[in-house]
Design an enzyme around this catalytic site. Structure first.
Site, PDB file in Angstrom:
ATOM      1  N   MET A   1       0.931  -1.180  -0.151  1.00  0.00           N
ATOM      2  CA  MET A   1      -0.017   0.022   0.000  1.00  0.00           C
ATOM      3  C   MET A   1       1.000   1.113  -0.049  1.00  0.00           C
ATOM      4  SD  MET A   1      -3.438   0.009   2.120  1.00  0.00           S
ATOM      5  CE  MET A   1      -2.639   0.189   3.680  1.00  0.00           C
ATOM      6  N   VAL A   2       1.712   1.543   0.917  1.00  0.00           N
ATOM      7  CA  VAL A   2       2.801   2.565   0.979  1.00  0.00           C
ATOM      8  C   VAL A   2       3.501   2.743  -0.318  1.00  0.00           C
ATOM      9  CG1 VAL A   2       4.465   3.710   2.206  1.00  0.00           C
ATOM     10  CG2 VAL A   2       2.824   2.393   3.551  1.00  0.00           C
TER      11      VAL A   2
ATOM     12  N   CYS B   1       2.277   7.639  11.053  1.00  0.00           N
ATOM     13  CA  CYS B   1       1.276   8.705  10.217  1.00  0.00           C
ATOM     14  C   CYS B   1       0.853   9.764  11.094  1.00  0.00           C
ATOM     15  CB  CYS B   1       0.403   7.730   9.506  1.00  0.00           C
ATOM     16  SG  CYS B   1      -0.236   6.518  10.624  1.00  0.00           S
TER      17      CYS B   1
ATOM     18  N   GLN C   1      -8.582   7.693  13.369  1.00  0.00           N
ATOM     19  CA  GLN C   1      -7.701   7.140  12.439  1.00  0.00           C
ATOM     20  C   GLN C   1      -8.208   6.209  11.563  1.00  0.00           C
ATOM     21  OE1 GLN C   1      -4.022   7.305  15.661  1.00  0.00           O
ATOM     22  NE2 GLN C   1      -3.695   6.087  13.900  1.00  0.00           N
TER      23      GLN C   1
ATOM     24  N   ARG D   1      -9.599   4.131  16.381  1.00  0.00           N
ATOM     25  CA  ARG D   1      -9.694   3.710  14.896  1.00  0.00           C
ATOM     26  C   ARG D   1     -11.168   4.253  14.334  1.00  0.00           C
ATOM     27  NH1 ARG D   1      -5.695   2.958  11.883  1.00  0.00           N
ATOM     28  NH2 ARG D   1      -4.932   1.135  12.902  1.00  0.00           N
TER      29      ARG D   1
ATOM     30  N   HIS E   1      -6.471  10.477   8.176  1.00  0.00           N
ATOM     31  CA  HIS E   1      -6.798  10.650   9.635  1.00  0.00           C
ATOM     32  C   HIS E   1      -7.176  12.112   9.981  1.00  0.00           C
ATOM     33  CE1 HIS E   1      -4.677   6.672   9.849  1.00  0.00           C
ATOM     34  NE2 HIS E   1      -3.472   7.036  10.413  1.00  0.00           N
TER      35      HIS E   1
ATOM     36  N   GLN F   1      -3.131   9.761   4.998  1.00  0.00           N
ATOM     37  CA  GLN F   1      -2.225   9.026   5.981  1.00  0.00           C
ATOM     38  C   GLN F   1      -1.181   8.390   4.900  1.00  0.00           C
ATOM     39  OE1 GLN F   1      -1.475   6.051   7.279  1.00  0.00           O
ATOM     40  NE2 GLN F   1      -2.730   5.272   5.991  1.00  0.00           N
TER      41      GLN F   1
HETATM   42  P1  NAP Z   1       1.638  -3.936   2.787  1.00  0.00           P
HETATM   43  O1  NAP Z   1       0.433  -3.513   1.842  1.00  0.00           O
HETATM   44  O2  NAP Z   1       1.034  -5.298   3.518  1.00  0.00           O
HETATM   45  O3  NAP Z   1       2.811  -4.332   1.542  1.00  0.00           O
HETATM   46  C1  NAP Z   1       4.062  -4.928   2.118  1.00  0.00           C
HETATM   47  C2  NAP Z   1       4.501  -6.254   1.185  1.00  0.00           C
HETATM   48  O4  NAP Z   1       3.661  -7.080   1.191  1.00  0.00           O
HETATM   49  C3  NAP Z   1       4.391  -5.754  -0.348  1.00  0.00           C
HETATM   50  O5  NAP Z   1       5.636  -5.132  -0.792  1.00  0.00           O
HETATM   51  C4  NAP Z   1       4.375  -7.369  -0.918  1.00  0.00           C
HETATM   52  O6  NAP Z   1       5.795  -7.633  -0.983  1.00  0.00           O
HETATM   53  C5  NAP Z   1       3.692  -7.914   0.024  1.00  0.00           C
HETATM   54  N1  NAP Z   1       2.141  -8.295  -0.406  1.00  0.00           N
HETATM   55  C6  NAP Z   1       1.737  -9.505  -0.060  1.00  0.00           C
HETATM   56  N2  NAP Z   1       0.392  -9.679  -0.678  1.00  0.00           N
HETATM   57  C7  NAP Z   1       0.294  -8.480  -1.255  1.00  0.00           C
HETATM   58  C8  NAP Z   1      -0.916  -8.039  -2.121  1.00  0.00           C
HETATM   59  N3  NAP Z   1      -2.038  -8.738  -2.320  1.00  0.00           N
HETATM   60  N4  NAP Z   1      -0.665  -6.702  -2.388  1.00  0.00           N
HETATM   61  C9  NAP Z   1       0.392  -6.029  -2.287  1.00  0.00           C
HETATM   62  N5  NAP Z   1       1.407  -6.592  -1.679  1.00  0.00           N
HETATM   63  C10 NAP Z   1       1.479  -7.541  -1.198  1.00  0.00           C
HETATM   64  O7  NAP Z   1       2.259  -3.042   3.713  1.00  0.00           O
HETATM   65  P2  NAP Z   1       2.176  -1.420   3.951  1.00  0.00           P
HETATM   66  O8  NAP Z   1       0.819  -1.203   4.524  1.00  0.00           O
HETATM   67  O9  NAP Z   1       2.528  -0.830   2.437  1.00  0.00           O
HETATM   68  O10 NAP Z   1       3.159  -1.091   5.024  1.00  0.00           O
HETATM   69  C11 NAP Z   1       4.585  -1.370   4.604  1.00  0.00           C
HETATM   70  C12 NAP Z   1       5.543  -0.795   5.921  1.00  0.00           C
HETATM   71  O11 NAP Z   1       5.188   0.367   6.077  1.00  0.00           O
HETATM   72  C13 NAP Z   1       4.980  -1.397   7.286  1.00  0.00           C
HETATM   73  O12 NAP Z   1       6.109  -1.510   8.070  1.00  0.00           O
HETATM   74  C14 NAP Z   1       4.048  -0.420   7.839  1.00  0.00           C
HETATM   75  O13 NAP Z   1       4.073  -0.328   9.243  1.00  0.00           O
HETATM   76  C15 NAP Z   1       4.716   0.742   7.233  1.00  0.00           C
HETATM   77  N6  NAP Z   1       3.890   2.100   7.388  1.00  0.00           N
HETATM   78  C16 NAP Z   1       2.480   1.937   6.738  1.00  0.00           C
HETATM   79  C17 NAP Z   1       1.534   2.928   6.716  1.00  0.00           C
HETATM   80  C18 NAP Z   1       0.255   2.578   6.192  1.00  0.00           C
HETATM   81  O14 NAP Z   1      -0.332   3.546   6.189  1.00  0.00           O
HETATM   82  N7  NAP Z   1      -0.003   1.519   5.810  1.00  0.00           N
HETATM   83  C19 NAP Z   1       1.926   4.057   7.199  1.00  0.00           C
HETATM   84  C20 NAP Z   1       3.255   4.244   7.628  1.00  0.00           C
HETATM   85  C21 NAP Z   1       4.112   3.250   7.648  1.00  0.00           C
HETATM   86  P3  NAP Z   1       6.193  -8.330  -2.363  1.00  0.00           P
HETATM   87  O15 NAP Z   1       6.130  -7.784  -3.528  1.00  0.00           O
HETATM   88  O16 NAP Z   1       7.825  -8.814  -2.013  1.00  0.00           O
HETATM   89  O17 NAP Z   1       5.554  -9.726  -2.240  1.00  0.00           O
END
Ligand code: NAP
Length: 371
Positions: A12-13, A135, A162, A267, A274, A350
């Site tokens: 997502m990020v 965030c 949030q 939440r 947010h 966020q």
């Molecule tokens: P996420 O969407 O779960 O993505 C992380 C990884 O999961 C992807 O790069 C991908 O890696 C894998 N993945 C597995 N199934 C997937 C699918 N169906 N679609 C897309 N990717 C999939 O995590 P995120 O929310 O971006 O967060 C990443 C980090 O940033 C975390 O440490 C989080 O705490 C931090 N963060 C998040 C936010 C937020 O708003 N979500 C805000 C600030 C910081 P592969 O391509 O290698 O499989």
């Protein structure tokens, strides 16, 4: 040419980061290579240039060759790969969205409209690890930077509202699944002009309390409800999300005298923006118009919303802010507790200022520093 490795670009990020980099024409002046933990040899994102197939995000020899690594993969991957790279003597720059390295002495939490001088000083002194902030903290600082800059804040309480996206992609989908479940059970009555709100409420409550209601991600209904708990319990009685308010704010600003920041994190059923309600104890009695000017002067993305119903409904809601970089601040007034007590309400996307945008910008700052 600088080599930049991207890990976690499809999450997502990561995908918001890719979108913003394409919009700003950032894929320029360096060689981008994309990594994966699940699809080695697959196709990378659209960048407007030819890129090689996806590489293994756990291949240490490959990673070692990069000048800069940008990762949005998450804490587990960082904890597994980063120490090993350091042990191998890697000398590159690490840019990370996860919280794994946020509180390390050797890292800087990046939010350049607020702490550009801390980032520049860090670069000059040899810091190579740059981490995006929590965030809620980043959005609070974007909103109130003008007051921090002018040293007007003695302490600050932030009560948050949030969005689901902060909990991850599956949680966002679960929120919509909950809305669908509510809509399914009420459709017939909603189409019946003679039905009453009490009848519809009984159906909604029955659905929220049903064992079949989808709650596997959040653990409780969020649609038509809220959850006053985010992350795990700390010894202080705060949740970890609440604990970050004080810890990260003071690290980002690098303040000599820490400013107390505390509140409850809740939440709610918003998708990706947010909101926060602030109670601010000012260091002195400052007229409201001066405070408003200071907040407006905090950075170019802050926008003051007049304390009026029409403007508030139009501009100060998650629905209005989703997908934009604007940080509206409104409901500004002195509280009846006294002239040194200010309240304000702010909203921010966020996934942009709270996650991807500070990483995109620090990547550009580092590239500029290296060139
Ligand atoms: P996420 O969407 O779960 O993505 C992380 C990884 O999961 C992807 O790069 C991908 O890696 C894998 N993945 C597995 N199934 C997937 C699918 N169906 N679609 C897309 N990717 C999939 O995590 P995120 O929310 O971006 O967060 C990443 C980090 O940033 C975390 O440490 C989080 O705490 C931090 N963060 C998040 C936010 C937020 O708003 N979500 C805000 C600030 C910081 P592969 O391509 O290698 O499989």
């Amino acid at each position: 040419m600088l080599r930049v490795g991207f890990i976690g670009w499809r999450g997502m990020v990561g995908s918001v980061l890719m979108e913003r980099m394409r919009e700003e024409n950032d894929f320029n002046g360096f060689e981008p290579v994309f990594f994966t933990t699940s699809n080695i040899g697959g196709k990378g994102p659209e960048t407007g240039m030819d890129i090689p197939s996806l590489k293994d995000a756990y291949n240490m020899e490959l990673l070692f060759d990069f000048d800069i690594i940008v990762t949005c993969q998450g804490s587990d991957h960082t904890k597994s790969v980063y120490p090993e790279l350091q042990n191998m003597g890697w000398n590159g720059f690490w840019i990370d969205s996860s919280s794994a390295l946020r509180m390390d002495d050797e890292s800087i939490i990046v939010l350049d409209p607020v702490n550009r001088s801390v980032i520049d000083e860090g670069l000059r002194s040899g810091i190579k690890t740059f981490v995006g902030g929590n965030c809620t903290v980043s959005l609070m600082l974007m909103a109130l930077n003008g007051l921090f800059k002018n040293k007007c804040i003695e302490w600050l309480s932030s009560m948050t509202y949030q969005a689901a996206s902060g909990a991850g992609a599956n949680n966002m989908k679960e929120l919509v699944a909950q809305m669908i479940a509510i809509s399914d059970v009420t459709r017939e009555k909603m189409n019946d002009l003679a039905s009453t709100a009490i009848e519809i409420d009984a159906l909604v409550t029955g659905q929220l309390q049903s064992l079949a209601f989808p709650v596997s991600q959040f653990g409780a209904p969020l649609a038509a409800s809220l959850i006053p708990w985010i992350d795990r319990l700390m010894d202080s009685g705060q949740t970890r999300e609440e604990w970050k308010g004080y810890a990260e704010t003071n690290k980002i600003l690098n303040l000599e005298k820490p400013v107390p920041v505390d509140g409850l994190c809740v939440r709610i059923g918003a998708m990706r923006s947010h909101s926060q309600a602030f109670t601010i104890k000012l260091t002195r009695d400052i007229p409201l118009n001066e405070l408003t000017d200071m907040i407006q002067g905090g950075n170019e993305w802050v926008r003051i919303v007049p304390n009026e119903r029409e403007a508030t409904l139009k501009e100060l809601t998650p629905a209005a802010v989703n997908g934009t970089l604007q940080v509206p601040v409104g409901r500004l007034r002195k509280l009846m507790m006294g002239p040194e007590y200010l309240t304000a309400f702010s909203v921010g996307d966020q996934l942009l200022w709270g996650a991807a945008e500070p990483l995109r910008r620090v990547l550009n700052i580092i590239i500029e520093y290296l060139s």
